[in-house]
Motif scaffolding. Structure first.
Motif, mmCIF file in Angstrom:
data_model
loop_
_atom_site.group_PDB
_atom_site.id
_atom_site.type_symbol
_atom_site.label_atom_id
_atom_site.label_comp_id
_atom_site.label_asym_id
_atom_site.label_seq_id
_atom_site.Cartn_x
_atom_site.Cartn_y
_atom_site.Cartn_z
ATOM 1 N N MET B 305 0.835 -1.211 0.000
ATOM 2 C CA MET B 305 0.000 0.000 0.000
ATOM 3 C C MET B 305 0.869 1.261 0.000
ATOM 4 O O MET B 305 0.512 2.286 -0.587
ATOM 5 N N GLY B 306 2.023 1.167 0.657
ATOM 6 C CA GLY B 306 2.957 2.289 0.675
ATOM 7 C C GLY B 306 3.501 2.586 -0.722
ATOM 8 O O GLY B 306 3.638 3.748 -1.118
ATOM 9 N N HIS B 307 3.777 1.500 -1.453
ATOM 10 C CA HIS B 307 4.258 1.700 -2.830
ATOM 11 C C HIS B 307 3.180 2.372 -3.682
ATOM 12 O O HIS B 307 3.476 3.237 -4.503
ATOM 13 N N TRP B 308 1.927 1.977 -3.440
ATOM 14 C CA TRP B 308 0.810 2.590 -4.175
ATOM 15 C C TRP B 308 0.678 4.075 -3.813
ATOM 16 O O TRP B 308 0.413 4.922 -4.657
ATOM 17 N N PHE B 359 -9.721 2.306 1.471
ATOM 18 C CA PHE B 359 -10.837 2.217 2.429
ATOM 19 C C PHE B 359 -11.101 0.739 2.698
ATOM 20 O O PHE B 359 -11.284 -0.050 1.773
ATOM 21 N N ASN B 360 -11.137 0.347 3.968
ATOM 22 C CA ASN B 360 -11.265 -1.069 4.346
ATOM 23 C C ASN B 360 -10.183 -1.898 3.660
ATOM 24 O O ASN B 360 -10.438 -3.013 3.220
ATOM 25 N N TRP B 361 -8.991 -1.337 3.607
ATOM 26 C CA TRP B 361 -7.869 -1.956 2.903
ATOM 27 C C TRP B 361 -7.482 -3.307 3.487
ATOM 28 O O TRP B 361 -6.912 -4.147 2.794
ATOM 29 N N ASN B 362 -7.800 -3.523 4.783
ATOM 30 C CA ASN B 362 -7.371 -4.769 5.416
ATOM 31 C C ASN B 362 -8.463 -5.835 5.472
ATOM 32 O O ASN B 362 -8.282 -6.882 6.072
ATOM 33 N N LEU B 363 -9.613 -5.575 4.851
ATOM 34 C CA LEU B 363 -10.675 -6.593 4.850
ATOM 35 C C LEU B 363 -10.382 -7.652 3.784
ATOM 36 O O LEU B 363 -9.860 -7.340 2.716
ATOM 37 N N PRO B 364 -10.741 -8.921 4.064
ATOM 38 C CA PRO B 364 -10.458 -9.961 3.055
ATOM 39 C C PRO B 364 -11.315 -9.796 1.794
ATOM 40 O O PRO B 364 -10.832 -10.040 0.690
ATOM 41 N N ASP B 365 -12.576 -9.389 1.958
ATOM 42 C CA ASP B 365 -13.449 -9.223 0.786
ATOM 43 C C ASP B 365 -13.394 -7.782 0.319
ATOM 44 O O ASP B 365 -13.847 -6.882 1.026
#
Lengths: 45, 411
Positions: B305-308, B359-365
């Motif tokens: 995510m940091g690279h993004w 947003f909700n980057w850590n959710l599996p779905d």
């Protein structure tokens, strides 16, 4: 490494002020480069 | 009878002149058959039935939204990007009417029209997401939610739309030939511009403030207490660059209307706007790092995510900033336009990142929009373009009405 909220605030605020001051200095250079007149060449469209 | 028939004839002539561009209805219909209009008609032929399904069967039938992802493409692109990119109206309006930069007067009307239509179709996009459009006036007239950021956004968008309408009214009255009304609304322009700047400052940042409520849902690199400031700053840049992009398209598509303008002057204005965008982008770039420093999130930069995040900040903020500088130094309007398009894409990327990817980057779905959502967005953009073209083809937006030319010259 920060252990207390005070340490954390000191670190992050310190970084923010450093970035802000650096920005003010770099911005004057940036503005100078932006407005530097070209020499010897006619302006192109 | 004679008086009535004369009245009918003059009314018919008025309709022919104002609505059908001086052509008979048959000729006007024939002229509408163009490749662009056929594509637009195909888009609407798909988009309008989806609209019907959305408003009769709800969000579930047309979107992939869930309780985890209540806001999707329509909020992320139609509302957040739409509002940011429509900021050109208040930016150019305040530059010309408040700061006296009269040289930009030729592009202020298209900017205000883009802003007005941008906001109008933001409301249309919002209706798709909210449903029940007849309840839109509720926060204004019936039920106040004074502790909600949404309340502020609702009021501001309604008031700002009114301000922009007042600012655009002179063009409408010039088209209709209503001189007294025009004189009246021209007198309101400065007041409407000042109110517009105040409202824009607040609601552009308020859209960012909405995400202050989602501190744990937004990725730390994008979440910062400064997010309202980021939204406002990037909106000003988005507005300026969108004006460059829109005027580039207008000058190509409606070249017959702008032929009397000095082409070189237009190039100069584009380059001047590019200079403002360069300064704005440089400031925004620095602000983004203050946001990272505020949470001490430097370690997150070396994650996917940091690279993004780096792609967004370096690739779509710093890189177009340097291109603007280079284009300004070369006095190149063409490269300024390239940088403007690049920046517009960067603003869209930022809003999509904040509202969907981070947003909700850590959710599996993860949420990905359904094709119908994309289709509605394309339909809204198509309706905006068609409306813009309808107005520009009729009203003095890109050209100066001959009756008022001395007034234009005085500024």
């Amino acid at each position: 490494m920060t252990h207390t909220l005070h340490d954390f605030m000191l670190l992050t605020k310190g970084q923010e002020y450093l970035i802000a001051v650096t920005f003010l200095i770099v911005f004057t250079i940036f503005w100078g480069i932006l407005n530097k007149k070209k020499q010897g060449k006619s302006a192109r469209k | 009878m004679t008086v009535m028939s004369q009245g009918n004839a003059s009314f018919r002539a008025w309709i022919t002149d104002k609505l059908f561009l001086g052509m008979s209805f048959g000729d006007y219909l024939k002229k509408l058959v163009t490749p662009f209009n056929i594509v637009a008609a195909l888009i609407l032929a798909v988009g309008l039935p989806i609209t019907f399904v959305r408003f009769t069967q709800g969000l579930g039938a047309t979107t992939n939204l869930t309780n985890n992802y209540p806001w999707g493409l329509w909020i992320g692109v139609d509302v957040l990007c739409g509002v940011a990119l429509a900021a050109g109206g208040f930016t150019l309006g305040s530059a010309v009417y408040l700061f006296g930069m009269k040289e930009y007067h030729p592009i202020v009307r298209p900017a205000i029209l883009t802003g007005f239509l941008g906001y109008f179709f933001v409301v249309v996009g919002l209706c798709y997401d909210l449903g029940r459009p007849w309840r839109l006036p509720y926060p204004i007239l019936v039920s106040y939610g004074t502790t909600s950021v949404m309340f502020l956004v609702g009021w501001h968008v309604a008031l700002y739309l009114s301000c922009q309408f007042v600012e655009f009214c002179p063009a409408i009255f010039e088209w209709l030939g209503w001189k007294k009304f025009r004189k009246f609304v021209v007198g309101l322009t400065i007041g409407a511009t000042i109110l517009g700047v105040i409202l824009s400052t607040l609601h552009q940042s308020a859209l960012g403030a909405l995400f202050l409520l989602a501190a744990k849902k937004l990725h730390p690199l994008w979440y910062t207490p400064f997010i309202p400031v980021f939204f406002l700053t990037s909106a000003v840049i988005g507005g300026i660059t969108m004006v460059i992009f829109e005027s580039m398209l207008s000058h190509r598509v409606f070249s017959r209307q702008v032929s009397h303008h000095d082409h070189e002057n237009f190039e100069k204005l584009t380059i001047g706007l590019g200079k403002a965008a360069a300064a704005g982008l440089f400031g925004y770039f620095c602000l983004k790092w203050i946001g990272v420093a505020h949470g001490n999130h430097w370690d997150l930069l070396n994650t996917p995510m940091g690279h993004w995040f780096l792609v967004e900040v370096l690739g779509f903020v710093l890189a177009p900033c340097f291109l603007f500088v280079w284009a300004f130094r070369q006095r190149s309007a063409a490269w300024t336009r390239v940088a403007a398009i690049w920046t517009v894409l960067g603003i869209i990327l930022n809003r999509v990142n904040v509202s969907m990817i981070a947003f909700n980057w850590n959710l599996p779905d993860r949420y990905f929009p359904r094709w119908t959502e994309f289709m509605v967005t394309i339909t809204i953009i198509t309706m905006l373009v068609l409306t813009f073209r309808w107005i520009v083809n009729r009203m003095p937006v890109l050209w100066e009405h001959p009756d008022y030319e001395p007034e234009y010259k005085r500024g």
